[in-house]
Design a protein around this motif. Structure first.
Motif, PDB file in Angstrom:
ATOM      1  N   LEU A  54     -25.231  25.300 -12.268  1.00 61.56           N
ATOM      2  CA  LEU A  54     -25.928  24.077 -12.673  1.00 61.56           C
ATOM      3  C   LEU A  54     -24.988  23.295 -13.567  1.00 61.56           C
ATOM      4  O   LEU A  54     -24.560  23.794 -14.618  1.00 61.56           O
ATOM      5  CB  LEU A  54     -27.208  24.429 -13.441  1.00 61.56           C
ATOM      6  N   PHE A  55     -24.621  22.096 -13.132  1.00 56.79           N
ATOM      7  CA  PHE A  55     -23.717  21.275 -13.931  1.00 56.79           C
ATOM      8  C   PHE A  55     -24.523  20.258 -14.721  1.00 56.79           C
ATOM      9  O   PHE A  55     -25.364  19.554 -14.172  1.00 56.79           O
ATOM     10  CB  PHE A  55     -22.710  20.550 -13.026  1.00 56.79           C
ATOM     11  N   VAL A  56     -24.286  20.222 -16.015  1.00 59.38           N
ATOM     12  CA  VAL A  56     -24.955  19.268 -16.890  1.00 59.38           C
ATOM     13  C   VAL A  56     -23.899  18.275 -17.366  1.00 59.38           C
ATOM     14  O   VAL A  56     -22.946  18.667 -18.027  1.00 59.38           O
ATOM     15  CB  VAL A  56     -25.579  19.994 -18.106  1.00 59.38           C
ATOM     16  N   PRO A  57     -24.051  16.994 -16.999  1.00 65.18           N
ATOM     17  CA  PRO A  57     -22.953  16.049 -17.267  1.00 65.18           C
ATOM     18  C   PRO A  57     -22.750  15.676 -18.727  1.00 65.18           C
ATOM     19  O   PRO A  57     -21.630  15.367 -19.113  1.00 65.18           O
ATOM     20  CB  PRO A  57     -23.313  14.815 -16.436  1.00 65.18           C
ATOM     21  N   SER A  58     -23.811  15.661 -19.544  1.00 59.17           N
ATOM     22  CA  SER A  58     -23.616  15.124 -20.892  1.00 59.17           C
ATOM     23  C   SER A  58     -24.320  15.949 -21.956  1.00 59.17           C
ATOM     24  O   SER A  58     -25.546  16.002 -21.965  1.00 59.17           O
ATOM     25  CB  SER A  58     -24.130  13.679 -20.921  1.00 59.17           C
ATOM     26  N   PRO A  59     -23.571  16.560 -22.889  1.00 58.94           N
ATOM     27  CA  PRO A  59     -22.112  16.728 -22.804  1.00 58.94           C
ATOM     28  C   PRO A  59     -21.768  17.669 -21.663  1.00 58.94           C
ATOM     29  O   PRO A  59     -22.602  18.493 -21.297  1.00 58.94           O
ATOM     30  CB  PRO A  59     -21.753  17.345 -24.160  1.00 58.94           C
ATOM     31  N   PRO A  60     -20.556  17.542 -21.087  1.00 63.53           N
ATOM     32  CA  PRO A  60     -20.274  18.292 -19.857  1.00 63.53           C
ATOM     33  C   PRO A  60     -20.321  19.812 -20.059  1.00 63.53           C
ATOM     34  O   PRO A  60     -19.617  20.355 -20.909  1.00 63.53           O
ATOM     35  CB  PRO A  60     -18.865  17.823 -19.467  1.00 63.53           C
ATOM     36  N   ARG A  61     -21.163  20.445 -19.297  1.00 68.79           N
ATOM     37  CA  ARG A  61     -21.313  21.901 -19.346  1.00 68.79           C
ATOM     38  C   ARG A  61     -21.553  22.412 -17.936  1.00 68.79           C
ATOM     39  O   ARG A  61     -22.137  21.708 -17.109  1.00 68.79           O
ATOM     40  CB  ARG A  61     -22.544  22.289 -20.181  1.00 68.79           C
ATOM     41  N   LEU A  62     -21.125  23.619 -17.696  1.00 68.94           N
ATOM     42  CA  LEU A  62     -21.462  24.294 -16.440  1.00 68.94           C
ATOM     43  C   LEU A  62     -22.203  25.573 -16.804  1.00 68.94           C
ATOM     44  O   LEU A  62     -21.678  26.414 -17.539  1.00 68.94           O
ATOM     45  CB  LEU A  62     -20.209  24.631 -15.632  1.00 68.94           C
TER      46      LEU A  62
END
Ligand SMILES: [Zn+2]
Length: 466
Positions: A54-62
């Motif tokens: 699951l990629f979370v764009p802000s702040p960028p995290r995987l």
């Protein structure tokens, strides 16, 4: 809780406690391969893992949920293996999220295109789960070139020494990096850098306009006598793929990178008919570059020559001497050459590529284009190199051999693969470990390149579309 927020922010549905994963896999080891191109985390286990990214764009995290495992010391070590200077990953947290689900959260330094994929056991590896983090911003080399060209007139040309000591900007654009080294001030350089010729008294200072390899000259075919000559150096293997390993433990990937650095120094201090030469490395660190990407990278900078560097092994310790290979139309020139090509072409399996990532088919079509002229030029380059290598070391075969090496398939760049020696031969392994021999070899390759250009002057090149 932060973790709860993260979970809820995505659309992912977790299947917790899957009954068919009663016998979970065990994590054996984790490896991290940081590089500006991309950073890779490999999780090796004794059974296949099911991972949900699951990629979370802000702040960028995987975030990656790995099912069927419990957190163990090998996996916990990942936290300490992320280097502060990793260009892409800021840090990793791992935790047992549910009885048999481990959640791994990677904090990223910039927006990323993550690729998460599994590899089946191959070579010395068991099951691998691979997390590749590619920077989202990948500059178009042509855009960068034009931007530099527009800036060129106003900017002075710094001394090579000054350029060499300037901080290396992290850039996804290889040609921009080259040009920055060559003559353009790096972003953080003071604007009043001294103006110096590239080679004192001999070569004229090159303007950036001439260095952009005719982008200011699209569509014309006039002979360009004042341009940058780019030699793509391709240190084989890297990262997950160690290449061949000598009886004393010497790894091919390390030896060829060292050789590439020595040759780069020589190339960067050379010129052809007053045109400065610059080396471009397809990898400048210990990470894996897929074979087709090596070719793409050389084409992106419109390299004049492509030299892949290797030091391979045979089953027995006896074979010795250097070999030089070019591409063949169909069959190989010997069974040994065919065997060597098949061996090198397996690098992607060991290094690990995401076969589902899509653009492979397009690339393959491109690389199957007619290559008659390329092969002819490659054979000329190969024999110049072979002649010089033969003066500093033994040759395995006195002529350039041909086989279907995937890495030699740039249709528009003369391309050769140099097997510097057999790392499986104890005597040659010792030579490959010595800077003295590697220096001799780099000198020989440099002379070979010069000999080639003396006989086959570099042509004016126009940008090849695609
Ligand atoms: Zn190799």
């Amino acid at each position: 809780m932060k973790r709860r927020t993260l979970l809820q922010s995505g659309s992912i549905v977790l299947s917790l406690g899957l009954p068919h994963l009663a016998h979970g896999a065990t994590i054996l080891t984790v490896r991290v391969w940081p590089a500006p191109d991309y950073s890779r985390v490999t999780i090796e286990s004794d059974g296949a893992l099911k991972a949900t990214p699951l990629f979370v764009p802000s702040p960028p995290r995987l975030a990656v949920d790995i099912e069927g495992i419990t957190l163990n010391p090998a996996l916990k070590e990942l936290v300490g293996k992320i280097r502060a200077d990793d260009p892409n990953i800021a840090g990793v947290r791992v935790g047992q999220f549910a009885p048999n689900v481990v959640r791994l959260v990677m904090d990223l330094k910039r927006p990323m295109r993550p690729q998460v994929f599994a590899l089946v056991p191959v070579a010395n590896y068991q099951h691998r789960l691979v997390l590749d983090l590619y920077p989202e911003q990948e500059a178009d080399p042509l855009d960068a070139l034009i931007a530099q060209h527009l800036q060129a007139d106003a900017k002075p040309v710094p001394a090579p020494q000054a350029a060499a000591s300037a901080p290396t900007p992290v850039s996804a654009d290889p040609l921009a990096d080259l040009l920055a080294q060559q003559g353009k001030p790096a972003e953080k350089k003071p604007a009043d850098a001294p103006v110096l010729a590239i080679e004192k008294g001999a070569a004229p200072a090159l303007s950036t306009a001439s260095m952009v390899k005719n982008t200011n000259n699209l569509g014309k075919t006039s002979a360009n006598t004042d341009r940058l000559i780019i030699i793509a150096l391709d240190p084989g293997h890297g990262g997950e793929d160690p290449g061949a390993i000598g009886p004393g433990g010497t790894r091919e990937k390390d030896v060829v990178l060292r050789l590439a650095h020595l040759l780069r120094d020589r190339i960067n201090a050379s010129s052809v008919n007053g045109n400065a030469m610059r080396a471009y490395l397809t990898r400048d660190a210990d990470f894996f570059v897929p074979l087709q990407v090596r070719v793409q990278k050389a084409r992106r900078v419109q390299a004049d020559l492509f030299v892949s560097l290797h030091a391979d092994a045979f089953f027995t310790p006896d074979p010795q001497g250097a070999s030089v290979f070019a591409l063949s139309h169909g069959g190989a020139t010997s069974s040994a050459a065919r065997w060597m090509a098949a061996k090198e072409n397996k690098a992607d399996l060991v290094g690990g590529i995401n076969v589902k990532s899509g653009d492979a088919t397009v690339q393959r079509a491109l690389l199957d284009m007619s290559t008659t002229a390329q092969i002819s030029d490659s054979l000329k380059l190969g024999s110049s190199l072979l002649g010089e290598i033969g003066r500093v070391g033994k040759l395995h075969k006195p002529r350039v051999e041909q086989a279907s090496f995937a890495v030699l398939k740039a249709p528009d760049i003369p391309s050769v693969l140099v097997e510097a020696a057999f790392i499986s031969n104890p005597k040659e392994e010792a030579k490959l470990r010595s800077d003295e021999y590697l220096t001799q070899l780099a000198d020989a390759l440099m002379r070979g390149i010069q000999t080639h250009f003396a006989k086959n002057p570099p042509q004016a090149r126009n940008r090849v579309s695609g």
